[in-house]
Design a protein around this motif. Sequence first.
Motif, PDB file in Angstrom:
ATOM      1  N   ASP A 128      39.302  47.230  37.285  1.00  7.63           N
ATOM      2  CA  ASP A 128      39.339  46.410  38.727  1.00  7.63           C
ATOM      3  C   ASP A 128      38.446  46.838  39.630  1.00  7.63           C
ATOM      4  O   ASP A 128      38.264  46.422  40.704  1.00  7.63           O
ATOM      5  CB  ASP A 128      40.708  46.436  38.889  1.00  7.63           C
ATOM      6  N   ARG A 129      37.713  48.032  39.547  1.00  6.52           N
ATOM      7  CA  ARG A 129      36.937  48.515  40.435  1.00  6.52           C
ATOM      8  C   ARG A 129      35.725  47.404  40.558  1.00  6.52           C
ATOM      9  O   ARG A 129      34.993  47.641  41.403  1.00  6.52           O
ATOM     10  CB  ARG A 129      36.237  50.038  40.120  1.00  6.52           C
ATOM     11  N   TYR A 130      35.195  46.978  39.298  1.00  3.81           N
ATOM     12  CA  TYR A 130      34.119  46.283  39.296  1.00  3.81           C
ATOM     13  C   TYR A 130      34.443  44.602  39.093  1.00  3.81           C
ATOM     14  O   TYR A 130      33.497  43.782  39.329  1.00  3.81           O
ATOM     15  CB  TYR A 130      33.104  46.494  38.160  1.00  3.81           C
ATOM     16  N   VAL A 131      35.621  44.053  38.547  1.00  6.81           N
ATOM     17  CA  VAL A 131      35.947  42.802  38.285  1.00  6.81           C
ATOM     18  C   VAL A 131      37.406  42.379  38.691  1.00  6.81           C
ATOM     19  O   VAL A 131      38.176  43.356  38.654  1.00  6.81           O
ATOM     20  CB  VAL A 131      35.675  42.390  36.774  1.00  6.81           C
ATOM     21  N   PRO A 132      37.727  41.180  38.889  1.00  8.09           N
ATOM     22  CA  PRO A 132      39.074  40.689  39.106  1.00  8.09           C
ATOM     23  C   PRO A 132      39.841  40.989  37.765  1.00  8.09           C
ATOM     24  O   PRO A 132      39.314  40.602  36.754  1.00  8.09           O
ATOM     25  CB  PRO A 132      38.987  39.638  39.737  1.00  8.09           C
ATOM     26  N   VAL A 133      40.954  41.431  37.903  1.00 10.08           N
ATOM     27  CA  VAL A 133      42.042  41.571  36.593  1.00 10.08           C
ATOM     28  C   VAL A 133      43.058  41.018  36.789  1.00 10.08           C
ATOM     29  O   VAL A 133      43.824  40.670  37.858  1.00 10.08           O
ATOM     30  CB  VAL A 133      42.028  43.186  36.243  1.00 10.08           C
ATOM     31  N   ASP A 134      43.447  39.937  35.752  1.00  8.34           N
ATOM     32  CA  ASP A 134      44.694  39.217  35.772  1.00  8.34           C
ATOM     33  C   ASP A 134      45.847  39.823  35.277  1.00  8.34           C
ATOM     34  O   ASP A 134      46.921  39.411  35.563  1.00  8.34           O
ATOM     35  CB  ASP A 134      44.344  37.892  34.771  1.00  8.34           C
ATOM     36  N   GLY A 135      46.013  40.908  34.472  1.00  9.08           N
ATOM     37  CA  GLY A 135      47.092  41.563  34.072  1.00  9.08           C
ATOM     38  C   GLY A 135      46.809  42.841  33.592  1.00  9.08           C
ATOM     39  O   GLY A 135      45.707  43.227  33.323  1.00  9.08           O
ATOM     40  N   LEU A 136      47.894  43.965  33.578  1.00  5.27           N
ATOM     41  CA  LEU A 136      47.580  45.213  33.136  1.00  5.27           C
ATOM     42  C   LEU A 136      48.695  45.732  32.178  1.00  5.27           C
ATOM     43  O   LEU A 136      49.766  45.202  32.147  1.00  5.27           O
ATOM     44  CB  LEU A 136      48.167  46.211  34.509  1.00  5.27           C
ATOM     45  N   LEU A 137      48.383  46.093  31.109  1.00  7.35           N
ATOM     46  CA  LEU A 137      49.234  46.517  29.989  1.00  7.35           C
ATOM     47  C   LEU A 137      48.974  48.044  30.086  1.00  7.35           C
ATOM     48  O   LEU A 137      47.922  48.722  29.667  1.00  7.35           O
ATOM     49  CB  LEU A 137      48.744  46.286  28.617  1.00  7.35           C
TER      50      LEU A 137
END
Lengths: 257, 469
Positions: A128-137
């Motif tokens: 997520d430092r470089y791209v948008p993220v939709d979910g975390l496992l």
Amino acid sequence: MSTPVARPRVAVFKFSSCAGCQLQILNIEDQLLAVVGAVDFAYFVMAKRENVPGPYDLGFVEGAITSTEEVKKIKQVRGQVRKLVALGSCACFGGLPSLKNSRTQREVEAEVYEHPGAICSIPAAGIDRYVPVDGLLRGCPIDTDELLELVKAELLGITPSLRTHSVCMECKLQENPCLFQTRGEVCLGPVTSAGCGARCPSNGRACHGCRGPSDDPNARSLAQAMWEAGLTREEIYRRFQLYAGDTQAFQEGGRLP
Amino acid sequence: MTQGAGAMIHGAKDGLEPRQGPLSAVLPAEPATAARRRVRVDYVARVEGEAALDLEIEDGKLTRLVLDIFEPPRFFQAFLKGRHFTEVPEITSRICGICPVAHQLTAIQALEAALGVTVPEPVRVLRHLLAISQILQSHVLHIYMLALPDFLGYESVLAMAQDHAEVVNRALHMKRLGNDFTEFVGGRAVHPVTAVIGGFTRWPDPAEAAAMRRRLEASWDDLLATARLVQGLSRPAHLPPPQAYEMAALRAEQGYAIQEGRWHSTGGLDTAPADYRQHVEEHHVPPSHALHSRIRGRGPFIVGPLARLNLNRDRLNAWGQAMLDECGLQLPSQDMFDSIKARVVELGQLIRDALDLLAEFPAPPRPVPVPVRAGEGAAITEAPRGSLYHAYAVNARGFIEKADIVAPTSHNAASMEQELRDSAPALVNLPDEEIRRISEMMIRNYDPCFSCSVHCVKVRIRRHSARER
């Protein structure tokens, strides 16, 4: 295997990692064939030889970003997937590889390689430092029940129920005696995100924070308790540094006033 | 397809451009001449981690071969420096998600040697069981999910599910057994939590041990079916006879050694783990991120299941011998295509060993005190893929001064490349896809774990010829 609707196309990508979280996908033995019937693993190099180019509906990324090449690669991956899920603590927070971030890169490279010039490494970071993220496992490794919950929710088009309260709540539900209070073992359970079923305390050892910060954690207060238990500043810093040392919450814990 | 997908990820477009990054720095510009071609696999599939293979063929002769392990380095040996010794088993387990137990236990044993800690027999028994459980899980993963699809002509085990439901269900059932076994001892299948310096944080109860023993005993039919499945698999006809490489593995006073013993080789090596560095040296061979090992004064060598069987064939128990007979494996063997059979033999051998250990499941011993003191220690154990070496120097405050870790895939990397080079003359006139397929199989025989060695494999074939232009 006829399905009424098209199966979502799933891709699994590896960055800097140990492959353990990808292995967890194969470790859902009892449900694997059902999952393969419901989703199409279009790209999964560790498991298959014929891997199909994107776009994909759901992308899982394992591993931290540790090189400029990986920065380019994660941006390419983002462009190929509709939803992006960080698979495991390395992809979520930089994970254990981020331990190297407290030393200079040159120093770290020269330690291992004869020709460090050929190695192009940068401080380890979550994706997520470089791209948008939709979910975390979260987790080191991810929990297979949480993986199945996320896949089911995606198929149903609902929000997955992932618990991000503290590990302490799950530990109490397991009826474990508190290791911190009864044995004086310093435990990161109070500030670490649940979802593992309090796996480590249930096996007789303290939580080391592998799932990263919980919702609204009070790491500063826990650090104070560690200080009162007799830990040095350096020891407290190390405790918070191990799996998610670059997250704001754990940084606050590691910096005792 | 592998090539196209790999290209998307790695920046190379069609197998004719070198990928960006370390490799491009060392590849010469490509003059396309009539007799020159280049074959590559961009991203070797069904292995653990990331690597590529580059072959260049000129006038029907191999002119260049590079196994490029581009798995990004994570610098474990560097960040272990300055950590407290108690953290090391947990940290080193994260070198590899497939064999975390091996890293964990080898670190524990090396650190105990450094600290002068001797653990009681029950702890050694439980570690032996934990190590066996890991090899079961890893071997089943390799036999069924990574290797078997090649031999049966499928791209993956997932693709086999429709035509071979019985085989796939058996694979999943056996894999589940291995994982449950690891969880029974270690508390979790991947990155187990209970093993620590001095012992275990949780001791399984006898009822759990008895239940696990019953499940292992019931695996006989699955073992037999697995042996019969691999029995007919053999070396591709195109390839020349196998070359004799030196092979190395642990061997102990008695039993089939995986946790303790001296390190032996078919070339006459017989050394204590502490003296390993007198015999083995490593080189960093750019562009690869893995280090290559050599036995000093000799050269590359091979570790793994086949090496273990060659060096311990007098130690087979009844189940090991039965699997050997069912597979039709002749020992000694130099043929890495026998590796899949060697893994099946080890499944039988180790399950039988586990049954014996579980039959007399020990009660938990009293905890051993672990002193904080300066010292140096080393250990070699047999990871699923072969000998694994860890050595540490600890200072008086308990912090790591030096960490030295050599994974099985580093031990094998030079031989793997050498075997590909030796076999290339027999392959150069085959179609690209066939070269790729056979080369990938040769790499998979080693069950390489590039996460470990750098801490995958893709094969690139480049052909430059009038026919293709």
